[in-house]
Design an enzyme around this catalytic site. Structure first.
Site, short mmCIF file in Angstrom:
data_model
loop_
_atom_site.label_atom_id
_atom_site.label_comp_id
_atom_site.label_asym_id
_atom_site.label_seq_id
_atom_site.Cartn_x
_atom_site.Cartn_y
_atom_site.Cartn_z
N ASP A 203 0.90 -1.08 -0.04
CA ASP A 203 0.12 -0.05 -0.03
C ASP A 203 0.83 1.34 0.01
O ASP A 203 1.45 1.45 1.10
CB ASP A 203 -0.95 0.12 1.16
N ASP B 163 -12.96 5.24 2.16
CA ASP B 163 -11.63 5.43 2.34
C ASP B 163 -11.00 7.11 2.73
O ASP B 163 -11.09 7.65 1.96
CB ASP B 163 -10.68 4.88 1.25
N GLU C 31 -7.01 0.67 -5.05
CA GLU C 31 -7.24 0.55 -3.38
C GLU C 31 -8.47 0.07 -2.80
O GLU C 31 -8.43 -0.82 -2.10
CB GLU C 31 -6.92 1.92 -2.95
N LYS D 21 2.80 11.55 -3.24
CA LYS D 21 1.80 10.64 -4.01
C LYS D 21 0.94 11.56 -5.04
O LYS D 21 0.57 11.21 -6.15
CB LYS D 21 0.75 9.84 -3.38
P1 ADP Z 1 -3.19 7.35 3.57
O1 ADP Z 1 -4.01 6.51 2.97
O2 ADP Z 1 -3.49 8.93 3.23
O3 ADP Z 1 -1.79 7.38 3.35
P2 ADP Z 1 -3.96 6.40 6.24
O4 ADP Z 1 -4.93 5.57 5.76
O5 ADP Z 1 -2.71 5.82 6.87
O6 ADP Z 1 -3.26 7.51 5.08
O7 ADP Z 1 -4.45 7.45 7.34
C1 ADP Z 1 -3.77 8.51 7.95
C2 ADP Z 1 -4.65 9.28 8.81
O8 ADP Z 1 -5.41 8.46 9.69
C3 ADP Z 1 -3.64 10.21 9.61
O9 ADP Z 1 -4.51 11.56 9.36
C4 ADP Z 1 -4.12 9.60 10.96
O10 ADP Z 1 -3.93 10.84 12.14
C5 ADP Z 1 -4.96 9.22 11.03
N1 ADP Z 1 -5.34 8.26 12.03
C6 ADP Z 1 -4.71 6.95 12.18
N2 ADP Z 1 -5.34 6.36 13.29
C7 ADP Z 1 -6.31 7.12 13.70
C8 ADP Z 1 -6.99 6.78 14.90
N3 ADP Z 1 -6.83 5.89 15.68
N4 ADP Z 1 -8.15 7.79 15.20
C9 ADP Z 1 -8.28 8.76 14.28
N5 ADP Z 1 -7.22 9.25 13.24
C10 ADP Z 1 -6.33 8.25 13.03
MG MG Z 2 -4.66 4.94 1.97
#
Ligand code: ADP
Ligand code: MG
Length: 564
Positions: A10, A161, A138, A70
């Site tokens: 991912d 998502d 995704e 990205k």
């Molecule tokens: P991306 O797909 O954009 O790379 P992610 O799916 O990893 O990102 O999401 C990252 C976001 O999720 C960040 O803003 C992070 O703060 C938030 N996040 C991660 N865990 C939690 C949680 N337990 N509660 C709220 N927000 C969260």
């Molecule tokens: Mg993602």
């Protein structure tokens, strides 16, 4: 099955992850500190040093750190190089964990990525020394992670998502065993970063960024994120920064306050969901499952909003911020063959059947049939006047019943008839939980006999399945000879039993040569029976010879019986 390992990746805007299917289960591989998500951050030092992930994120405020690369995929070559650094790091994590070189990967991309963006992702993989065997969308990855689509039935799935800086919603439809993206909508500037900024404003006021240096702003955002994540688990959390230039800050925030501030963001995502449904020509009622992806869907209010929009509970069981990575691992496992063990849970690992005359295995449901399934056959009585038959339910790949495992047995009664007159239908129904129901029906009386075998039908350890299958291959020729012999022997006994009565009835009408030919063939049949199983083909030939030699005798018997 030592096929080459393919990893699933991912490659996210905020976080990235690498996974693999191990012993039948998809897992994300952790770095040395046990962390399964890697920040998509790359730091370039003055001396061309490069740091990726957590160490880069820590230097964020000091400059030289690239994040959210990205967003620029497909627009500049630099985006490919930076992404390649992230991929190299993931590759190293996988190699370290799996203790072997990795050279192939499945990488996920947003469903809306165009050809240029996909091409750039592929090139980034190549720059990192990875052959990109598949680019997977995704939302499809997320759906796979939740185990959807296994049955290959028509299924419509909505994937919501919400990541760090982007929001995507997709409607997928299962067609011929493959998910197809029907529609997508989203907002490329909406995500968890906005939630962090909201929290910062709640504590420090709307213009908190004014007059602050980048180091302080970064510390504020970092603390805001910590508070946000805490509020996903707890009702209150304290925002605490004792050493700000503007003075110490300490403020308790409740989940309710925080979530009240999210209303506008969530409304925006709702509009996107409605648009995606409209584009796919669907109402909420037409959607069979809703799946979450992205770390921000861990905020309870987000989940509640999703359930309100789609008017159904979201799928459970997978961490939403891991779902895309796990799905990529599953797709990689399907391609490499490592996923077969997972699939085994949904197919019969071994053939199921019953014992028939002569102790042979009669397969009703062949191995690797997708469950649930139903199959059956009609059987008849081997002897005249027989009033019941013993139905032995067997599992295994061997030709002889005795070499397979018995799962259960039941006596099936039927009305007495001449040989071969009874008609007993036997049906096997294997449900999705692996419970086998065997139904035997005397078609003449309609009386049913039912035997239920719980779980045994699929609850076999992998080793035993492998052993059974390899034995069946090993013994294939011997087994085949045994089957030929058994079948020929049954025919031989039938012929030999009818021979003397026939000769008594019509023997006189035979010519001398005919009688001696019959006796010679009879002697040969008896001799080959004595020879045992390895004589299968010889016995079969002898039986055919006897059958031919006594052809005219059989005709004479019929004439006599009819009084001709
Ligand atoms: P991306 O797909 O954009 O790379 P992610 O799916 O990893 O990102 O999401 C990252 C976001 O999720 C960040 O803003 C992070 O703060 C938030 N996040 C991660 N865990 C939690 C949680 N337990 N509660 C709220 N927000 C969260
Ligand atoms: Mg993602």
């Amino acid at each position: 099955m030592s096929s080459e390992v393919i990893v699933g990746i991912d490659l996210g805007t905020t976080n990235s992850a690498v996974g693999v299917v191990e012993s039948g289960f998809p897992i994300l591989l952790a770095d040395e500190e046990g962390r399964r998500l890697l920040p998509s951050a790359v730091w370039y030092g003055k001396e061309e040093e490069v740091e990726v992930g957590w160490t880069a994120k820590r230097r964020l405020a000091l400059g030289g750190v690239v994040t959210s690369i990205k967003r620029l995929m497909g627009q500049e070559a630099r985006a490919e190089e930076v992404s390649a650094e992230i991929l190299k790091k993931l590759k190293r994590i996988a190699e370290h964990r799996l203790e072997q070189p990795i050279s192939k990967a499945v990488i996920t991309v947003p469903a809306y990525f165009n050809e240029a963006q996909r091409g750039a992702t592929k090139r980034a993989g190549e720059l990192a020394g990875l052959e990109v065997v598949r680019l997977l969308s995704e939302p499809t990855a997320a759906a796979l992670a939740y185990g959807l689509g296994k049955m290959g039935e028509l299924q419509r799935v909505a994937v919501y998502d919400l990541g760090g800086g982007t929001f995507d919603v997709s409607i997928l439809e299962m067609r011929e065993g493959q998910f197809e993206v029907q529609s997508t909508a989203g907002d490329t500037r909406l995500g968890g970063d906005d939630f962090d900024r909201l929290l910062a404003s709640m504590v420090l006021g709307d213009d908190w960024e004014k007059g602050r240096d980048s180091l302080e702003s970064a510390r504020v955002m970092e603390e805001a994120e910590r508070v946000k994540v805490t509020l996903s688990e707890q009702e209150t959390a304290t925002f605490r920064l004792p050493f700000l230039a503007s003075g110490p800050v300490e403020k308790e925030i409740s989940r309710r306050e925080f979530e009240a501030g999210l209303t506008d963001f969530l409304k925006k995502t709702e509009a996107c969901c409605r648009r995606a449904m409209a584009d796919a020509g669907l109402e909420p009622a037409g959607i069979d499952a809703v799946v979450l992806a992205g770390g921000s869907t861990r905020v309870p209010a987000v989940r509640e909003k999703v359930e309100a929009i789609f008017q159904r509970k979201v799928e459970e069981g997978v961490d939403p911020d891991e779902s895309v990575g796990l799905g990529a691992a599953i797709q990689a496992g399907i391609i490499s063959g490592a996923v077969r063990e997972v699939v085994l849970l949904d197919v019969t690992p071994l053939s199921l059947g019953i014992e028939t005359v002569g102790g042979l295995m009669n397969v009703i449901i062949p191995r690797n049939t997708t469950i649930p399934c139903k199959a059956g056959e009609m059987f008849t009585n081997a002897a005249a006047g027989q009033r019941s038959m013993r139905l032995r339910v067997l599992q295994g790949e061997r030709e002889l019943a005795g070499d397979n495992w018995e799962l259960g047995a039941v006596e099936v009664p039927f009305e007495a008839e001449g040989k071969g007159q009874a008609r007993v239908g036997v049906q096997f129904s294997l449900d999705a939980n692996g419970m086998l129901e065997v139904l035997a029906r005397d078609t003449k009386t309609g009386v049913d006999t039912v035997l239920t075998i719980e779980t045994a039908a699929v609850d076999v350890t992998d080793e035993r399945v492998e052993q059974m299958v390899s034995e069946s291959v090993e013994h294939a020729f011997a087994d085949m000879r045994a089957r030929v012999f058994t079948e020929a022997k049954l025919k031989a006994e039938e012929l030999l039993n009818s021979l003397e009565p026939a000769l008594a009835l019509a023997g006189e009408d035979l010519e001398e040569g005919e009688l001696s030919a019959i006796r010679a063939a009879e002697a040969r049949v008896r001799k080959e029976i004595e020879g045992g199983a390895s004589n299968g083909p010889l016995l079969k030939a002898a039986v055919e010879e006897l059958d031919q030699a006594s052809e005219r005798l059989a005709a004479l018997v019929v004439e006599k019986a009819m009084g001709l």
